[in-house]
Design a protein around this motif. Structure first.
Motif, PDB file in Angstrom:
ATOM      1  N   ASP A 155       0.839  -1.196   0.000  1.00 50.66           N
ATOM      2  CA  ASP A 155       0.000   0.000   0.000  1.00 50.66           C
ATOM      3  C   ASP A 155       0.874   1.246   0.000  1.00 50.66           C
ATOM      4  N   PHE A 156       0.517   2.192  -0.833  1.00 50.18           N
ATOM      5  CA  PHE A 156       1.235   3.460  -0.860  1.00 50.18           C
ATOM      6  C   PHE A 156       0.923   4.262   0.392  1.00 50.18           C
ATOM      7  N   GLU A 157       1.972   4.828   1.003  1.00 51.15           N
ATOM      8  CA  GLU A 157       1.781   5.658   2.193  1.00 51.15           C
ATOM      9  C   GLU A 157       2.331   7.066   2.000  1.00 51.15           C
ATOM     10  N   ALA A 158       3.555   7.176   1.554  1.00 57.59           N
ATOM     11  CA  ALA A 158       4.154   8.507   1.408  1.00 57.59           C
ATOM     12  C   ALA A 158       5.237   8.470   0.342  1.00 57.59           C
ATOM     13  N   PHE A 159       5.454   9.604  -0.276  1.00 58.76           N
ATOM     14  CA  PHE A 159       6.492   9.762  -1.288  1.00 58.76           C
ATOM     15  C   PHE A 159       7.329  10.978  -0.937  1.00 58.76           C
ATOM     16  N   TYR A 160       8.652  10.789  -0.923  1.00 61.14           N
ATOM     17  CA  TYR A 160       9.578  11.887  -0.653  1.00 61.14           C
ATOM     18  C   TYR A 160      10.460  12.079  -1.881  1.00 61.14           C
ATOM     19  N   PRO A 161      10.393  13.247  -2.517  1.00 63.70           N
ATOM     20  CA  PRO A 161      11.203  13.471  -3.720  1.00 63.70           C
ATOM     21  C   PRO A 161      12.690  13.421  -3.416  1.00 63.70           C
ATOM     22  N   ALA A 162      13.432  12.862  -4.323  1.00 65.80           N
ATOM     23  CA  ALA A 162      14.890  12.799  -4.185  1.00 65.80           C
ATOM     24  C   ALA A 162      15.501  14.175  -4.447  1.00 65.80           C
ATOM     25  N   GLU A 163      16.761  14.292  -4.127  1.00 69.85           N
ATOM     26  CA  GLU A 163      17.491  15.528  -4.331  1.00 69.85           C
ATOM     27  C   GLU A 163      17.444  15.952  -5.803  1.00 69.85           C
ATOM     28  N   GLY A 164      17.555  17.247  -6.020  1.00 69.25           N
ATOM     29  CA  GLY A 164      17.408  17.785  -7.368  1.00 69.25           C
ATOM     30  C   GLY A 164      18.359  17.198  -8.391  1.00 69.25           C
ATOM     31  N   TYR A 165      19.593  16.866  -7.976  1.00 73.12           N
ATOM     32  CA  TYR A 165      20.561  16.361  -8.944  1.00 73.12           C
ATOM     33  C   TYR A 165      20.212  14.971  -9.455  1.00 73.12           C
ATOM     34  N   HIS A 166      19.260  14.286  -8.793  1.00 76.01           N
ATOM     35  CA  HIS A 166      18.823  12.983  -9.282  1.00 76.01           C
ATOM     36  C   HIS A 166      17.729  13.096 -10.345  1.00 76.01           C
ATOM     37  N   GLN A 167      17.015  14.207 -10.360  1.00 80.39           N
ATOM     38  CA  GLN A 167      15.893  14.342 -11.275  1.00 80.39           C
ATOM     39  C   GLN A 167      16.384  14.488 -12.716  1.00 80.39           C
ATOM     40  N   ASP A 168      15.785  13.697 -13.623  1.00 80.59           N
ATOM     41  CA  ASP A 168      16.153  13.745 -15.052  1.00 80.59           C
ATOM     42  C   ASP A 168      17.645  13.519 -15.263  1.00 80.59           C
ATOM     43  N   TYR A 169      18.244  12.694 -14.413  1.00 80.45           N
ATOM     44  CA  TYR A 169      19.688  12.486 -14.503  1.00 80.45           C
ATOM     45  C   TYR A 169      20.098  11.971 -15.878  1.00 80.45           C
ATOM     46  N   TYR A 170      19.289  11.085 -16.438  1.00 81.83           N
ATOM     47  CA  TYR A 170      19.670  10.480 -17.719  1.00 81.83           C
ATOM     48  C   TYR A 170      19.676  11.511 -18.846  1.00 81.83           C
ATOM     49  N   ARG A 171      18.904  12.570 -18.699  1.00 84.41           N
ATOM     50  CA  ARG A 171      18.901  13.635 -19.706  1.00 84.41           C
ATOM     51  C   ARG A 171      20.017  14.650 -19.466  1.00 84.41           C
ATOM     52  N   LYS A 172      20.233  14.983 -18.207  1.00 81.41           N
ATOM     53  CA  LYS A 172      21.220  16.016 -17.872  1.00 81.41           C
ATOM     54  C   LYS A 172      22.653  15.516 -17.988  1.00 81.41           C
ATOM     55  N   ASN A 173      22.849  14.214 -17.766  1.00 77.96           N
ATOM     56  CA  ASN A 173      24.201  13.645 -17.751  1.00 77.96           C
ATOM     57  C   ASN A 173      24.242  12.367 -18.590  1.00 77.96           C
ATOM     58  N   PRO A 174      23.979  12.472 -19.896  1.00 78.09           N
ATOM     59  CA  PRO A 174      23.850  11.268 -20.730  1.00 78.09           C
ATOM     60  C   PRO A 174      25.093  10.392 -20.785  1.00 78.09           C
ATOM     61  N   VAL A 175      26.276  10.992 -20.799  1.00 83.91           N
ATOM     62  CA  VAL A 175      27.492  10.180 -20.884  1.00 83.91           C
ATOM     63  C   VAL A 175      27.671   9.366 -19.608  1.00 83.91           C
ATOM     64  N   ARG A 176      27.594  10.036 -18.457  1.00 83.66           N
ATOM     65  CA  ARG A 176      27.729   9.325 -17.182  1.00 83.66           C
ATOM     66  C   ARG A 176      26.629   8.277 -17.029  1.00 83.66           C
ATOM     67  N   TYR A 177      25.412   8.662 -17.389  1.00 81.99           N
ATOM     68  CA  TYR A 177      24.277   7.751 -17.235  1.00 81.99           C
ATOM     69  C   TYR A 177      24.445   6.500 -18.092  1.00 81.99           C
ATOM     70  N   ASN A 178      24.791   6.677 -19.343  1.00 82.96           N
ATOM     71  CA  ASN A 178      24.919   5.523 -20.232  1.00 82.96           C
ATOM     72  C   ASN A 178      26.070   4.614 -19.814  1.00 82.96           C
ATOM     73  N   PHE A 179      27.140   5.209 -19.264  1.00 83.98           N
ATOM     74  CA  PHE A 179      28.229   4.386 -18.738  1.00 83.98           C
ATOM     75  C   PHE A 179      27.729   3.536 -17.581  1.00 83.98           C
ATOM     76  N   TYR A 180      27.008   4.169 -16.649  1.00 82.59           N
ATOM     77  CA  TYR A 180      26.469   3.433 -15.506  1.00 82.59           C
ATOM     78  C   TYR A 180      25.535   2.315 -15.968  1.00 82.59           C
ATOM     79  N   LYS A 181      24.602   2.635 -16.845  1.00 83.75           N
ATOM     80  CA  LYS A 181      23.602   1.666 -17.288  1.00 83.75           C
ATOM     81  C   LYS A 181      24.255   0.477 -17.978  1.00 83.75           C
ATOM     82  N   SER A 182      25.269   0.752 -18.798  1.00 82.66           N
ATOM     83  CA  SER A 182      25.974  -0.320 -19.492  1.00 82.66           C
ATOM     84  C   SER A 182      26.759  -1.179 -18.515  1.00 82.66           C
ATOM     85  N   ALA A 183      27.482  -0.533 -17.604  1.00 72.88           N
ATOM     86  CA  ALA A 183      28.291  -1.276 -16.635  1.00 72.88           C
ATOM     87  C   ALA A 183      27.430  -2.107 -15.700  1.00 72.88           C
ATOM     88  N   CYS A 184      26.205  -1.656 -15.468  1.00 71.72           N
ATOM     89  CA  CYS A 184      25.313  -2.349 -14.547  1.00 71.72           C
ATOM     90  C   CYS A 184      24.672  -3.579 -15.180  1.00 71.72           C
TER      91      CYS A 184
END
Length: 204
Positions: A155-184
């Motif tokens: 059951d959903f109870e509460a949602f707490y937004p993450a820090e701003g630097y996490h939002q849209d990370y894949y768009r703001k930091n495509p090189v770092r993001y794609n490296f992480y996703k591939s390595a993972c």
């Protein structure tokens, strides 16, 4: 492997915490935990009818937790994404279809290279109808694969937004993001489990 993400965050300019967007009268929201919330955002942003996605934390007992608190464990929280969508354009059943095909439903307290309770896969339901749909899809998959599906339905109870630097990370930091996703190894494992259905954007 969690170090990969922590290294990628170094050197970033931190911005003020991203506020939680409330659903309007024309939209609804759903909350899913599928491992790294950067990747879950990317998956749902591709779905027609999705208005916005917000990375955050749910399921735990600590109010307004930080990223460090959550990944260190002990808060009970999961990395999640709040999906705001237009019910006239996409329904909850379709969101479930996409969710399942972006997770490893057999992994306990982990998703891909990320380990720990904060990376477990969870569907947080906000109504009895949502719970029934989620449980029905889980049971269908259990029968299909002939094995236990360990993804939680809570059951959903509460949602707490993450820090701003996490939002849209894949768009703001495509090189770092794609490296992480591939390595993972996320895409490889999804293809191993789901084949051509991986990602969930094909025909249903």
């Amino acid at each position: 492997m969690l170090r990969i993400r922590n290294v990628l965050l170094c050197g970033l300019i931190l911005v003020p915490p991203f506020g939680m967007a409330m659903a309007s009268e024309e939209t609804a929201s759903a909350v899913f935990g599928g491992g790294c919330f950067w990747c879950v955002e990317e998956a749902f942003d591709k779905v027609e009818g999705v208005v916005s996605t917000t990375s955050g934390y749910s399921g735990g007992h600590v109010e307004n937790p930080s990223y460090e608190q959550v990944v260190d464990g002990g808060t009970g929280h999961v990395e999640v994404v709040r999906v705001e969508y237009d019910p006239a354009a996409v329904d909850y059943a379709t969101l479930l279809h996409v969710f399942w095909r972006n997770v490893d439903p057999f992994a306990v307290d982990r998703q891909f290279c990320d380990e720990g309770e904060s990376y477990r896969s969870v569907i947080y339901t906000a109504s009895e109808e949502e719970r029934e749909l989620a449980e029905a899809t889980r049971d269908e998959l259990s029968e299909r694969f002939d094995r236990e599906i360990v993804t939680e339905i809570s059951d959903f109870e509460a949602f707490y937004p993450a820090e701003g630097y996490h939002q849209d990370y894949y768009r703001k930091n495509p090189v770092r993001y794609n490296f992480y996703k591939s390595a993972c190894g996320r895409e490889e494992r999804l293809e191993e489990v789901w084949g051509d259905e991986a990602g969930g954007l094909g025909s249903r």
